[in-house]
Design a protein around this motif. Sequence first.
Motif, PDB file in Angstrom:
ATOM      1  N   GLU A 215     -42.078  33.823 -89.080  1.00  0.00           N
ATOM      2  CA  GLU A 215     -42.310  33.083 -87.807  1.00  0.00           C
ATOM      3  C   GLU A 215     -44.007  32.726 -88.235  1.00  0.00           C
ATOM      4  O   GLU A 215     -44.716  33.403 -88.591  1.00  0.00           O
ATOM      5  N   THR A 217     -47.403  30.178 -87.194  1.00  0.00           N
ATOM      6  CA  THR A 217     -48.324  29.362 -86.077  1.00  0.00           C
ATOM      7  C   THR A 217     -48.603  27.962 -86.850  1.00  0.00           C
ATOM      8  O   THR A 217     -48.459  27.507 -87.648  1.00  0.00           O
ATOM      9  N   GLU A 234     -50.895  36.210 -78.759  1.00  0.00           N
ATOM     10  CA  GLU A 234     -50.845  35.150 -77.909  1.00  0.00           C
ATOM     11  C   GLU A 234     -50.185  33.802 -78.581  1.00  0.00           C
ATOM     12  O   GLU A 234     -50.200  32.853 -77.766  1.00  0.00           O
ATOM     13  N   GLU A 235     -50.118  33.825 -79.842  1.00  0.00           N
ATOM     14  CA  GLU A 235     -49.970  32.447 -80.543  1.00  0.00           C
ATOM     15  C   GLU A 235     -48.504  32.044 -80.333  1.00  0.00           C
ATOM     16  O   GLU A 235     -47.565  32.970 -80.068  1.00  0.00           O
ATOM     17  N   GLU A 236     -48.136  30.655 -80.352  1.00  0.00           N
ATOM     18  CA  GLU A 236     -46.759  30.347 -80.285  1.00  0.00           C
ATOM     19  C   GLU A 236     -46.360  30.062 -81.855  1.00  0.00           C
ATOM     20  O   GLU A 236     -47.199  29.699 -82.833  1.00  0.00           O
ATOM     21  N   TYR A 237     -45.064  30.507 -82.035  1.00  0.00           N
ATOM     22  CA  TYR A 237     -44.543  30.541 -83.470  1.00  0.00           C
ATOM     23  C   TYR A 237     -43.329  29.792 -83.560  1.00  0.00           C
ATOM     24  O   TYR A 237     -42.672  29.534 -82.706  1.00  0.00           O
TER      25      TYR A 237
END
Length: 357
Positions: A215, A217, A234-237
């Motif tokens: 995964e 970022t 909190e990141e989008e992966y």
Amino acid sequence: MTNIICAIIALLGFQLAIAQGPEIKVDMVASNWNVSEETRFEKFDNRETLVLNGGRITVKDQKFANGTIEVEVYANTIRSFAGITFRKQNNDMEEVYMRMHKSNQVDAVQYTPIFNNESNWQLYREKQARVSFKKTGWNSLRIEVNNQSAEVFVNDKKVMTIDKLRTEHNTGEIGLFALFPNRFSNFRFTPKEAVESTKKDSIAPVDPAIITKWEITKSKPYKAEEIHYENFLEEEYITVETEATGLLPISKYIKKSSSGNFEQNEEDYIVASTTVHSDNDETKLFSFDYSDRIIVYLNGKVLFKGNNTFRAKGIQYMGHIDINTNKLYLPLEKGVNNIHCVVIDKANGWGLIAKLE
């Protein structure tokens, strides 16, 4: 009988004409090329030549799929790179080049895919060759492309086989590449129909310990003071797959905020994450490598920081990667364990490879 033989010969000739088109010569004049400010055209050594001071230039209104591409490059002992790009689509392409100042050294010729305008030669150590160049006159470079493989010839001698072209493009633009000034002449290509190989691909079995999915970022400019584990959560992966060897060529999936300028790039980073499920508290061996720099976290704690940058350990240090270079013993907890790798890169190949044994 004579008529039958003649008919067979005629049929074979017709099939050959279909299989191989005529050679297309691209004269070294501005009207044939998508010129840049780094390009000039000159009469030299009784021939038309193109001098490229740096960057890439493509042939106008031509696409290339399979066949032969050839060019001649004038001898140059000063540090410089000169080569051919092909199957270019936007900022992704295949590239083979001669390092003219590296005559008779192991990395005199290199192959690299270009992803998002970034070279990746550090990630493909096996795709280079020792070649002796002519010190005067012209050196010829020829690439014979068939489906997803290619063979490279320098001065009519085969120096490299590329078993798998990494962009996986089937067609695209063709052109030239130079880093520092180089003089090119006699550029031509011959389209051919691809021939299916009768030889089965000899792909080594994948080690089941290799991590084949990550995964990751988006890319961000690297600033050490802004790296905090809490932000990773909190990141989008996005989920990405590695090559069969376990290599993750990050630029294939992620565009850097600063790219295409080699060591003049600013550093960017992504976070690559994977989870490990354990039935008990136990220790497992984590073998890995990376380019250029890395910070490895296990369950939020920093276990490793490393620097594998080009020339970081001496003028001849290449920064190639190998899965067995670095080893960590991970103290896994019962249940779900989270590995986060901050992978930082400036140029020459943004990559990660790892296995958990």
